[in-house]
Each structure stands twice: as C-alpha cells, then as structure tokens.
Design an enzyme around this catalytic site. Structure first.
Site, PDB file in Angstrom:
ATOM      1  N   ASP A   1      -7.019  -1.600  -4.169  1.00  0.00           N
ATOM      2  CA  ASP A   1      -7.983  -1.265  -3.110  1.00  0.00           C
ATOM      3  C   ASP A   1      -8.982  -0.218  -3.590  1.00  0.00           C
ATOM      4  OD1 ASP A   1      -6.502  -2.928  -1.406  1.00  0.00           O
ATOM      5  OD2 ASP A   1      -5.349  -1.258  -0.582  1.00  0.00           O
TER       6      ASP A   1
ATOM      7  N   ASP B   1       0.856  -1.187   0.000  1.00  0.00           N
ATOM      8  CA  ASP B   1       0.000   0.000   0.000  1.00  0.00           C
ATOM      9  C   ASP B   1       0.891   1.235   0.000  1.00  0.00           C
ATOM     10  OD1 ASP B   1      -2.357  -1.476   0.067  1.00  0.00           O
ATOM     11  OD2 ASP B   1      -2.475  -1.463   2.246  1.00  0.00           O
TER      12      ASP B   1
END
Length: 172
Positions: free
Chosen positions: A142, A123
């Site tokens: 995501d 991330d």
C-alpha cells in the site's frame, strides 16, 4: 542505439520486484515469527504500532469483497490494472515515471498475492499520534502504491520534459 524506453524498462520492473519482495517478506515475518495475527496489536512507540487487520476491500475499505465471487473480481480488476501498468512501463520514456510505475506495479502484485493466497490483504503498519489515527492500517505494498501515485501526480504537475526541435522529430 537503444532508446530511453528500453534502457528504463529493467529499472521499472526491478523496482516492482524489490517492492514485491519487501512486501511479501514483511508479511511472512508478521504472520510467522512475529505472530501478529494471534497477538492483534504490538505497541512499538507513542506514534507507531503493529496492528493486525484483514482487509477484504481496497483502499480505505472501498469495494469490500463479501463473497468469493467478489474477491476474484477484485483480483481480476487489480490484475487488469497491473497489466495496464506493465504496458505503460513498456512505453514510458521518463525515468522518474518508470520508477513510480514500478512502485505501483510491485504493490499491486503484492496485494494480488495476498488476496489470492489468503482471501484478504494483510495490513499491519499503524502510524498514529497518541489516540489519533490519521491513516488506516496499511502494508508495504500500500505504501509503495501511494508513493508511486504521488510521484506520478507531482511529476505530471511539476515536471516539464524538454521539447524536441521539429527538425529532430522522425517523420512518420
């Protein structure tokens, strides 16, 4: 004449492929040329940074995989969900739902690829307002999953498909 399902399937799978490609290219750039893993944080603006996070769980840190066994259980669970989405795309007639499902599928496969290859999901997108971080750090996969689910929910709540008159319904 082809039915709506066969016409929309390539669109859904095409959207999934584009999401997967964008996700993996962005992660390659972040881990390679940008070297965010080594740098940790790159301040871009007062409302957006690049921040390296190794996510061993799923959304919002839920279901943290503390062992290899748990990691592979997460991979298997996500793969089962992805298989269900493939089946849904295959059956779905509504173009908007097929596009949304393609977003979710591409994101799921992108995160499966990370978890399989790296042992975690990479991330790095960090939107914020000053010191306030209303979102967790996330990635392209995501974002696609979230947008796809939001589209599905909004369409379920707001879109009414036209009803087919009884005389046009095929007898079983």
């Amino acid at each position: 004449m082809a039915d709506a399902r066969s016409l929309h399937r390539p669109l859904g799978f095409g959207v999934a492929a584009i999401v997967l490609l964008l996700d993996q290219i962005s992660k390659w750039a972040i881990m390679g040329p940008v070297a965010l893993r080594e740098r940790g944080l790159i301040e871009i603006t007062g409302f957006f940074d690049l921040r390296w996070v190794e996510n061993y769980g799923v959304s919002m840190g839920f279901l943290i995989a503390g062992s290899d066994r748990e990691r592979w259980l997460l991979v298997a669970g996500t793969a089962l969900i992805a298989a269900g989405i493939v089946a849904w795309i295959w059956r779905e007639k509504a173009k908007g739902d097929v596009v949304a499902l393609g977003l979710v599928l591409g994101g799921a496969i992108g995160n499966i690829a990370d978890r399989t290859r790296l042992g975690y999901v990479a991330d790095f997108l960090d939107p914020h307002i000053g010191d306030w971080h209303p979102f967790l750090v996330f990635n392209v996969a995501d974002a696609a999953i979230t947008i796809g689910v939001l589209i599905l929910v909004l369409r379920a709540l707001l879109v009414r498909e036209p009803k087919v008159p009884a005389e046009n319904v095929d007898a079983v």
